[in-house]
Design a protein around this motif. Structure first.
Motif, short mmCIF file in Angstrom:
data_model
loop_
_atom_site.label_atom_id
_atom_site.label_comp_id
_atom_site.label_asym_id
_atom_site.label_seq_id
_atom_site.Cartn_x
_atom_site.Cartn_y
_atom_site.Cartn_z
N SER A 140 0.85 -1.18 0.00
CA SER A 140 0.00 0.00 0.00
C SER A 140 0.89 1.24 0.00
CB SER A 140 -0.91 -0.03 1.23
OG SER A 140 -1.88 0.98 1.15
N ARG A 156 -8.10 7.14 1.48
CA ARG A 156 -9.25 6.24 1.64
C ARG A 156 -9.81 6.17 3.05
NH1 ARG A 156 -11.16 3.50 -3.21
NH2 ARG A 156 -9.58 4.20 -4.69
N ARG A 173 -4.38 -6.58 3.59
CA ARG A 173 -4.53 -5.18 3.14
C ARG A 173 -5.88 -4.59 3.52
NH1 ARG A 173 -4.46 -4.44 -3.11
NH2 ARG A 173 -2.75 -3.01 -2.69
N ASN A 183 -15.64 -2.49 1.67
CA ASN A 183 -16.48 -1.62 0.84
C ASN A 183 -17.98 -1.72 1.14
OD1 ASN A 183 -17.75 -0.70 -2.00
ND2 ASN A 183 -15.92 0.46 -1.40
N HIS A 216 -18.41 6.71 15.64
CA HIS A 216 -17.35 5.70 15.69
C HIS A 216 -16.28 6.09 14.68
CE1 HIS A 216 -15.09 2.12 15.36
NE2 HIS A 216 -15.70 1.64 14.28
N ASN A 237 -13.69 5.55 9.69
CA ASN A 237 -13.10 6.04 8.45
C ASN A 237 -13.52 7.50 8.32
OD1 ASN A 237 -12.90 6.77 5.63
ND2 ASN A 237 -12.76 4.60 5.13
N ASN A 281 -8.62 3.08 14.04
CA ASN A 281 -9.96 2.61 14.43
C ASN A 281 -9.80 1.63 15.59
OD1 ASN A 281 -12.29 1.01 14.65
ND2 ASN A 281 -12.71 1.04 12.46
O1 UT7 Z 1 -15.03 -0.44 12.52
C1 UT7 Z 1 -15.97 -1.31 12.02
C2 UT7 Z 1 -16.65 -0.77 10.82
N1 UT7 Z 1 -15.67 -0.64 9.78
C3 UT7 Z 1 -15.81 0.26 8.86
O2 UT7 Z 1 -16.74 1.03 8.89
C4 UT7 Z 1 -14.80 0.27 7.72
C5 UT7 Z 1 -15.51 0.52 6.43
N2 UT7 Z 1 -14.69 0.41 5.26
C6 UT7 Z 1 -13.67 1.23 4.93
O3 UT7 Z 1 -13.26 2.04 5.72
C7 UT7 Z 1 -13.14 1.16 3.51
O4 UT7 Z 1 -13.91 0.22 2.79
C8 UT7 Z 1 -11.64 0.80 3.39
C9 UT7 Z 1 -10.79 1.98 3.88
C10 UT7 Z 1 -11.34 -0.45 4.19
C11 UT7 Z 1 -11.26 0.56 1.93
O5 UT7 Z 1 -11.60 1.69 1.15
P1 UT7 Z 1 -12.50 1.51 -0.18
O6 UT7 Z 1 -12.61 2.85 -0.76
O7 UT7 Z 1 -13.76 0.81 0.20
O8 UT7 Z 1 -11.57 0.59 -1.08
P2 UT7 Z 1 -11.92 -0.75 -1.88
O9 UT7 Z 1 -11.90 -1.91 -0.96
O10 UT7 Z 1 -13.14 -0.53 -2.72
O11 UT7 Z 1 -10.67 -0.88 -2.86
C12 UT7 Z 1 -10.40 0.11 -3.85
C13 UT7 Z 1 -9.10 -0.22 -4.55
C14 UT7 Z 1 -9.06 -1.64 -5.10
O12 UT7 Z 1 -8.29 -1.59 -6.30
P3 UT7 Z 1 -9.00 -1.53 -7.74
O13 UT7 Z 1 -9.84 -2.77 -7.81
O14 UT7 Z 1 -9.80 -0.28 -7.74
O15 UT7 Z 1 -7.85 -1.52 -8.68
C15 UT7 Z 1 -8.28 -2.41 -4.05
O16 UT7 Z 1 -7.60 -3.53 -4.58
O17 UT7 Z 1 -8.01 -0.13 -3.64
C16 UT7 Z 1 -7.29 -1.38 -3.59
N3 UT7 Z 1 -6.87 -1.60 -2.20
C17 UT7 Z 1 -5.74 -1.12 -1.69
N4 UT7 Z 1 -4.75 -0.40 -2.23
C18 UT7 Z 1 -3.73 -0.05 -1.43
C19 UT7 Z 1 -7.54 -2.27 -1.24
N5 UT7 Z 1 -6.85 -2.21 -0.07
C20 UT7 Z 1 -5.73 -1.51 -0.33
C21 UT7 Z 1 -4.65 -1.11 0.45
N6 UT7 Z 1 -3.68 -0.38 -0.13
N7 UT7 Z 1 -4.56 -1.42 1.77
#
Ligand code: UT7
Length: 333
Positions: free
Chosen positions: A38, A46, A161, A224, A258, A261, A289
Motif C-alpha cells: 500500500s 481512503r 490489506r 467496501n 465511531h 473512516n 480505528n
Molecule cells: O469499525 C468497524 C466498521 N468498519 C468500517 O466502517 C470500515 C468501512 N470500510 C472502509 O473504511 C473502507 O472500505 C476501506 C478503507 C477499508 C477501503 O476503502 P475503499 O474505498 O472501500 O476501497 P476498496 O476496498 O473498494 O478498494 C479500492 C481499490 C481496489 O483496487 P481496484 O480494484 O480499484 O484496482 C483495491 O484492490 O483499492 C485497492 N486496495 C488497496 N490499495 C492499497 C484495497 N486495499 C488496499 C490497500 N492499499 N490497503
C-alpha cells in the motif's frame, strides 16, 4: 402469592466522568505499507489515517482499562467502592471465560461489583452506555463503569490489506450514575445479522484446531460494503437518536461517530445536514480505528482540546461487526 417489591432507581442518569488510555507507541503509515503493498497516500485518501497507536507487551486489555477507569473515577469524584457494576465492551480479551470485567473490578478495588463483558464489536461502548443508563434508572446499580477497550493488534493479520492499516488499540471508560436532569437520551440500536460475514473472526476455533494448523483466526473485513452501509444507513440512525431525545440539529453541539473512516464521518455529517457550527470528532487521523474504544477516546480528546465542553449536547453513534449499531444523545460531563 407473595408480593414482590419492584426495583426503583434514580429519575435520570448521566455520564459523570470520562477517562482514556492511549498506547504509547505511535505507528505511522510508513511502518505498515510494505507488508500490505500500500502507500501512505492511499491510506490517507481512503481512510484519513496518518498514524495509529499500537499497544506494547505491557499494555494489556486489563492494564489499559484500569488506567482509563482510574481517570474516569477521579473526574467523577468517586471512589472505586462506589461502583457497583462494571460493563466491559471488547472483542479482544483473549480468554473465552471468565470476563475481563471481573479482573478489572478487582484491580480497581470495587467491593465485588457485578462485572461482565459484552460483545457488540465497534458498537459496544454505546450499547454499554444504554445499559448503564437503564440500570441506574431501574435501580439495578447506582454507579456503573462502562469500558470500551481493544487490543486489536492481537487479532490482526498484519499482511491483510483490508484490515492491517485501519485497526488499533486503546481504552475509554465512563462512569454512569444518577442525575437530577436527563444526561443520556434514549438509545436507538439494532443489528443486521444478514451481514454477519462482512466483519468477522475468519474461522471458528474448532475448525482451526481440527485443521491442525494452529494459526490465529484473524479479523477479516469486506470493507467496501461496510463502508456503503455505514455511510447511508447510520445517518438515519443518528437522526432517530436526535428525534427520540427531542434534540434539534440547532441544539446539537458535538458529533462523535465511531472512528471507522474519515470519509464515513464526512458522509454521515453531509447526510444529516449537520450545521457548520457542530464540532465533529476526527480522532481517527492519529489513533486509527479502535473499535469499542473509539467513541470515548474521540469524545475525551474533544473535551481535552476544548472542542466539547461540560454541558454540551453530543450525539454518539457506533457501528460495526454483526452488523450491530447503537446511538444516543448525551450531555458532555
Ligand atoms: O469499525 C468497524 C466498521 N468498519 C468500517 O466502517 C470500515 C468501512 N470500510 C472502509 O473504511 C473502507 O472500505 C476501506 C478503507 C477499508 C477501503 O476503502 P475503499 O474505498 O472501500 O476501497 P476498496 O476496498 O473498494 O478498494 C479500492 C481499490 C481496489 O483496487 P481496484 O480494484 O480499484 O484496482 C483495491 O484492490 O483499492 C485497492 N486496495 C488497496 N490499495 C492499497 C484495497 N486495499 C488496499 C490497500 N492499499 N490497503
Amino acid at each position: 402469592m407473595a408480593g414482590l417489591t419492584s426495583p426503583t432507581g434514580a429519575p435520570h442518569a448521566a455520564i459523570l466522568g470520562l477517562g482514556t488510555y492511549r498506547p504509547t507507541r505511535v505507528v505511522p503509515n510508513a511502518e505498515v505499507v510494505e507488508a500490505i503493498d500500500s502507500s501512505d497516500e492511499w491510506i490517507q485518501q481512503r481512510s484519513g489515517i496518518k498514524s495509529r497507536r499500537w499497544a506494547g507487551p505491557e499494555e494489556s486489555v486489563q492494564m489499559m482499562s484500569v488506567a482509563a477507569s482510574r481517570i474516569a473515577l477521579e473526574r467523577a469524584g468517586l471512589d472505586p467502592r462506589q461502583i457497583d457494576c462494571v460493563v466491559v465492551a471488547t472483542v479482544s480479551h483473549m480468554l473465552q471465560t471468565p470476563a475481563v470485567a471481573t479482573a478489572i473490578a478487582h484491580e480497581l478495588g470495587t467491593e465485588q461489583a457485578a462485572a461482565f463483558d459484552i460483545s457488540a464489536a465497534c458498537a459496544g461502548f454505546c450499547h454499554g452506555i444504554a445499559m448503564a443508563s437503564d440500570f441506574v434508572r431501574a435501580g439495578s446499580a447506582r454507579h456503573v463503569l462502562v469500558i470500551g477497550v481493544e487490543r486489536l493488534t492481537d487479532i490482526l493479520d498484519l499482511n491483510d490489506r483490508g484490515t492491517a492499516f485501519i485497526f488499533a488499540d486503546g481504552a475509554g471508560a465512563a462512569v454512569v450514575g444518577p442525575s437530577e436532569t436527563p444526561g443520556i437520551g434514549p438509545v436507538v440500536w439494532g443489528s443486521d445479522g444478514e451481514q454477519f460475514d462482512l466483519i468477522r473472526q475468519r474461522e471458528d476455533w474448532r475448525d482451526v484446531i481440527a485443521s491442525g494448523d494452529l494459526v490465529m483466526p484473524h479479523l477479516t473485513m469486506q470493507g467496501n460494503p461496510v463502508f456503503r452501509w455505514a455511510s447511508f444507513a447510520m445517518a438515519k440512525v443518528g437522526q432517530q437518536a436526535l428525534d427520540r431525545a427531542g434534540v434539534t440539529l440547532d441544539e446539537l453541539d458535538v458529533f462523535v461517530p465511531h472512528q471507522a473512516n474519515m470519509r464515513i464521518t464526512d458522509a454521515m455529517a453531509r447526510s444529516m445536514k449537520l450545521p457548520e457550527r457542530v464540532r465533529i470528532a476526527r480522532d481517527i487521523a492519529d489513533q486509527g480505528n479502535t473499535s469499542a474504544a473509539s467513541v470515548p477516546l474521540a469524545l475525551d480528546r474533544m473535551i481535552a482540546e476544548g472542542d466539547a465542553k461540560s454541558g454540551d449536547t453530543a450525539l454518539l453513534i457506533a457501528f460495526g461487526a454483526g452488523l450491530a449499531y447503537a446511538a444516543q444523545v448525551v450531555v458532555v460531563p
